[in-house]
Design a protein around this motif. Structure first.
Motif, short mmCIF file in Angstrom:
data_model
loop_
_atom_site.label_atom_id
_atom_site.label_comp_id
_atom_site.label_asym_id
_atom_site.label_seq_id
_atom_site.Cartn_x
_atom_site.Cartn_y
_atom_site.Cartn_z
N PRO A 1 37.95 -46.60 -56.71
CA PRO A 1 36.54 -46.99 -56.61
C PRO A 1 35.61 -45.94 -57.21
N GLU A 2 36.14 -44.78 -57.58
CA GLU A 2 35.36 -43.76 -58.30
C GLU A 2 36.36 -42.97 -59.15
N THR A 3 35.90 -42.45 -60.27
CA THR A 3 36.81 -41.67 -61.13
C THR A 3 36.98 -40.25 -60.58
N ASN B 1 35.08 -53.98 -54.57
CA ASN B 1 34.97 -55.39 -54.20
C ASN B 1 33.61 -55.62 -53.55
N GLU B 2 32.57 -55.55 -54.37
CA GLU B 2 31.21 -55.67 -53.88
C GLU B 2 31.00 -57.00 -53.16
N ILE B 3 30.30 -56.98 -52.04
CA ILE B 3 30.03 -58.23 -51.30
C ILE B 3 29.02 -59.08 -52.06
N PHE C 1 23.34 -59.36 -63.52
CA PHE C 1 23.99 -59.11 -64.82
C PHE C 1 24.95 -57.95 -64.68
N ILE C 2 24.88 -56.94 -65.55
CA ILE C 2 25.87 -55.86 -65.51
C ILE C 2 25.45 -54.72 -64.57
N LEU C 3 24.40 -54.96 -63.78
CA LEU C 3 23.93 -53.91 -62.87
C LEU C 3 24.91 -53.68 -61.73
N ARG C 4 25.35 -54.74 -61.09
CA ARG C 4 26.31 -54.57 -60.00
C ARG C 4 27.46 -55.55 -60.20
N THR C 5 28.60 -55.00 -60.61
CA THR C 5 29.79 -55.81 -60.86
C THR C 5 30.96 -55.22 -60.08
N ARG C 6 32.06 -55.95 -60.05
CA ARG C 6 33.21 -55.45 -59.28
C ARG C 6 34.06 -54.53 -60.13
N GLU C 7 33.96 -54.66 -61.42
CA GLU C 7 34.65 -53.77 -62.35
C GLU C 7 33.58 -53.13 -63.21
N PHE C 8 33.55 -51.82 -63.27
CA PHE C 8 32.51 -51.16 -64.06
C PHE C 8 33.05 -49.83 -64.57
N GLU C 9 32.24 -49.15 -65.35
CA GLU C 9 32.72 -47.92 -65.96
C GLU C 9 31.82 -46.76 -65.53
N MET D 1 21.90 -43.64 -61.65
CA MET D 1 22.96 -42.67 -61.39
C MET D 1 22.61 -41.81 -60.18
N GLY D 2 23.58 -41.03 -59.72
CA GLY D 2 23.32 -40.13 -58.59
C GLY D 2 23.86 -38.74 -58.87
N ILE D 3 23.18 -37.74 -58.30
CA ILE D 3 23.67 -36.36 -58.41
C ILE D 3 23.88 -35.86 -56.98
N TYR E 1 25.71 -33.23 -53.98
CA TYR E 1 26.35 -31.96 -53.62
C TYR E 1 27.48 -32.32 -52.65
N ARG E 2 28.71 -32.27 -53.16
CA ARG E 2 29.87 -32.75 -52.38
C ARG E 2 30.51 -31.64 -51.56
N THR E 3 29.92 -30.47 -51.52
CA THR E 3 30.47 -29.29 -50.82
C THR E 3 31.91 -29.04 -51.29
N ILE F 1 29.12 -29.84 -57.43
CA ILE F 1 27.93 -30.65 -57.73
C ILE F 1 28.42 -31.77 -58.65
N GLU F 2 28.08 -33.00 -58.31
CA GLU F 2 28.61 -34.14 -59.06
C GLU F 2 27.52 -35.04 -59.62
N PRO F 3 27.29 -35.00 -60.94
CA PRO F 3 26.47 -36.05 -61.54
C PRO F 3 27.37 -37.24 -61.88
N ALA G 1 27.30 -41.13 -63.30
CA ALA G 1 26.49 -42.17 -63.95
C ALA G 1 27.35 -43.38 -64.28
N GLY G 2 26.72 -44.54 -64.38
CA GLY G 2 27.43 -45.75 -64.76
C GLY G 2 27.15 -46.08 -66.22
N VAL G 3 28.22 -46.39 -66.96
CA VAL G 3 28.05 -46.78 -68.37
C VAL G 3 27.23 -48.06 -68.45
N1 GAP Z 1 31.69 -40.44 -57.43
C1 GAP Z 1 30.43 -40.77 -56.89
C2 GAP Z 1 30.08 -42.17 -57.07
O1 GAP Z 1 30.90 -42.98 -57.45
P1 GAP Z 1 28.13 -43.87 -56.79
O2 GAP Z 1 26.67 -43.64 -56.61
O3 GAP Z 1 28.82 -44.76 -55.83
O4 GAP Z 1 28.77 -42.42 -56.80
C3 GAP Z 1 27.92 -43.69 -59.38
O5 GAP Z 1 28.39 -44.40 -58.27
C4 GAP Z 1 27.33 -44.64 -60.41
O6 GAP Z 1 28.28 -45.65 -60.75
C5 GAP Z 1 26.12 -45.41 -59.89
O7 GAP Z 1 24.94 -44.65 -59.96
C6 GAP Z 1 26.10 -46.58 -60.86
O8 GAP Z 1 25.54 -46.19 -62.11
C7 GAP Z 1 27.59 -46.84 -61.08
N2 GAP Z 1 28.02 -47.94 -60.18
C8 GAP Z 1 28.39 -47.86 -58.89
N3 GAP Z 1 28.72 -49.07 -58.41
C9 GAP Z 1 28.55 -49.95 -59.42
C10 GAP Z 1 28.74 -51.36 -59.56
N4 GAP Z 1 29.20 -52.11 -58.57
N5 GAP Z 1 28.45 -51.93 -60.76
C11 GAP Z 1 28.01 -51.19 -61.80
N6 GAP Z 1 27.83 -49.85 -61.73
C12 GAP Z 1 28.09 -49.23 -60.57
#
Ligand code: GAP
Length: 478
Positions: free
Chosen positions: A166-168, A200-202, A207-215, A293-295, A297-299, A342-344, A346-348
């Motif tokens: 669910p996160e890289t 698996n978003e509820i 559009f491509i803002l919130r999908t179940r598969e993303f980059e 995106m989010g930045i 501080y994950r300690t 520190i973790e920036p 971002a979503g493609v």
């Molecule tokens: N590793 C931290 C992390 O994953 P997140 O805020 O859950 O943090 C980071 O995700 C970025 O990934 C979000 O700011 C957004 O750009 C993208 N993202 C997260 N969930 C998404 C979704 N369901 N569809 C498209 N992009 C998504």
């Protein structure tokens, strides 16, 4: 000008081959999207820009590309198996499945599921789909996609259970020592990764803002425990705001959101979200924004959690399965510790959507017709130059145009198009953001020169074919 709403981009994206609804011939698959010929180029350009900026142009970042399917233990110890939940509420009338934390509670944002349950009863909260007040209590719904490993795996065999990531980020943490030792890194340094993530978003949508598969494009920046973590978060926020500006995003369409403590992810001590104005059409300004995106501080949460050394108050290992200790020995300090992060992140896809919205503009031509122009920054444009013959029935002109296109191919992305009149061809290229159209006409056969038309100004310049590649390359960098 930017796009008035996301729907304008959905329609342009489909019409011009950027993004198609996925599985459309089978009725579609809720909020899955396929990137077409231009969309894949745009995504690749965004990722290339990010990699160049984040990895190549810095001295302190390495890259990795880890597996999408990791050991289940990674997600147990990262805390995702236990906590990567959204509160799921069902509407008993329309059977809609709702995100409990996104219901309309008036001016209160409930901090946890208990409070959501209380408010649903007290405020007689309505289902946003059908208006019914017959809602269930929230229950935790884990968003990780499950899969089974191996040919003989039984569906209920826990030893075969695995998750799509669910996160890289976790692929970076578990490779921390591999990267640090092979690349002989000292702190501070970072590890970057681009790749697909799955949730698996509820309520996916928009559009491509919130999908179940993303980059995602994520970077974990490892620092000493006594570093100025909160200041580093601000510094990365600033660097990202500047980077988004280089991609064409207007500062006025970006804003910062300090995530309140009760909404922080389980690993975060502080998170600042950079929000984009994805919904300019909404009358209340507060509702125009969504996270780009989010930045965070994950300690030292993740490196510690994946290490075999930390013990509880009774001396019992906190991680009974890890075979290694992901701590770092700092030669200068003569100390061993778990680096802080520190973790920036971002979503493609969200970056691509913001870029498309921002680049959208309209212009009226001298016939009074409205034309769409996608004012993409040249480095992001899927096609840099379109080579157009003025007369497609003149073999010499066609031959010359095709030869010019081939000669440009090694240095920039060029296409040849003769499928319409010149006005129509220009309009098509404007709409997909091609910075330059190169027209070959009768005169070209005589003077070995072509007309170069600028997408944004529609101004035309005559350029010698021999100078064309250099001319375009220079102007693409302007
Ligand atoms: N590793 C931290 C992390 O994953 P997140 O805020 O859950 O943090 C980071 O995700 C970025 O990934 C979000 O700011 C957004 O750009 C993208 N993202 C997260 N969930 C998404 C979704 N369901 N569809 C498209 N992009 C998504």
């Amino acid at each position: 000008m930017s796009a008035p709403n996301i729907d304008t981009i959905v329609s342009l994206a489909k019409r011009r081959g950027f993004v198609f609804p996925s599985s459309e011939i089978y009725g579609g698959l809720g909020s899955a999207w396929d990137y077409g010929p231009l969309g894949v180029e745009l995504c690749n350009n965004v990722k290339q820009e990010w990699w160049r900026w984040m990895v190549h142009e810095r001295d302190d970042i390495e890259g990795v590309d880890s597996s999408i399917i990791l050991s289940r233990l990674v997600w147990q110890y990262s805390g995702h198996e236990a906590t990567f939940h959204d509160p799921l509420v069902d509407c008993r009338d329309c059977k809609g499945r709702l995100r409990g934390d996104k219901l309309d509670f008036g001016d209160e944002a409930p901090a946890d599921s208990n409070r959501i349950a209380e408010l649903i009863t007290q405020k007689r909260v309505k289902c946003p789909n059908c208006g019914s007040r017959d809602l269930t209590e929230p229950r935790p719904f884990n968003m990780m996609f499950r899969t089974m490993l191996g040919a003989a795996a039984d569906e209920n065999d826990p030893s075969a259970l695995a998750y799509l990531r669910p996160e890289t980020a976790q692929g970076i943490f578990i490779n921390f020592l591999n990267v640090q030792t092979t690349m002989r890194r000292k702190l501070p340094f970072g590890i970057a990764q681009i790749g697909k993530s799955f949730r698996n978003e509820i309520t996916p949508g928009n559009f491509i803002l919130r999908t179940r598969e993303f980059e995602q494009m994520e970077m974990e920046y490892f620092v000493r425990p006594d570093a100025e973590h909160l200041k580093l978060v601000d510094e990365w926020v600033e660097q990202y705001v500047e980077w988004f500006a280089t991609l064409g995003l207007d500062r006025g369409n970006l804003r910062l959101h300090e995530v309140p403590p009760e909404e922080l992810a389980h690993y975060s001590k502080r998170t600042v979200d950079i929000m984009y104005r994805y919904f300019p059409e909404r009358p209340e300004e507060e509702r125009q924004w969504e996270e780009l995106m989010g930045i965070a501080y994950r300690t030292d949460f993740d490196l510690r959690a994946h290490s075999n050394k930390p013990v509880d108050s009774e001396g019992k290992r906190l991680n009974a399965d890890s075979t290694d200790d992901l701590s770092f020995f700092d030669d200068a300090l003569k100390e061993r510790f778990y680096p802080h992060v520190i973790e920036p992140a971002a979503g493609v896809n969200r970056t691509v959507l913001a870029i498309l919205m921002e680049a959208y503009s309209e212009k009226t031509n001298d016939k009074g017709e409205t034309r769409v122009i996608l004012k993409l920054r040249p480095q992001l444009a899927p096609i840099k130059a379109a080579i157009l013959p003025l007369a497609k029935n003149k073999p010499e002109i066609v031959g010359m145009a095709k030869a010019i296109k081939r000669s440009l191919q090694p240095v920039l992305r060029a296409v040849y198009d003769d499928t319409g009149g010149i006005g129509k061809l220009y309009a098509r290229q404007d709409e997909i953001g091609t910075p330059f159209c190169v027209t070959v006409d009768h005169q070209s056969l005589e003077d070995e020169a072509v007309t170069v038309r600028d997408r944004d100004t529609w101004q035309q310049d005559r350029v010698k074919v021999a100078d064309l590649a250099e001319h375009l390359q220079t102007r693409l960098k302007e």
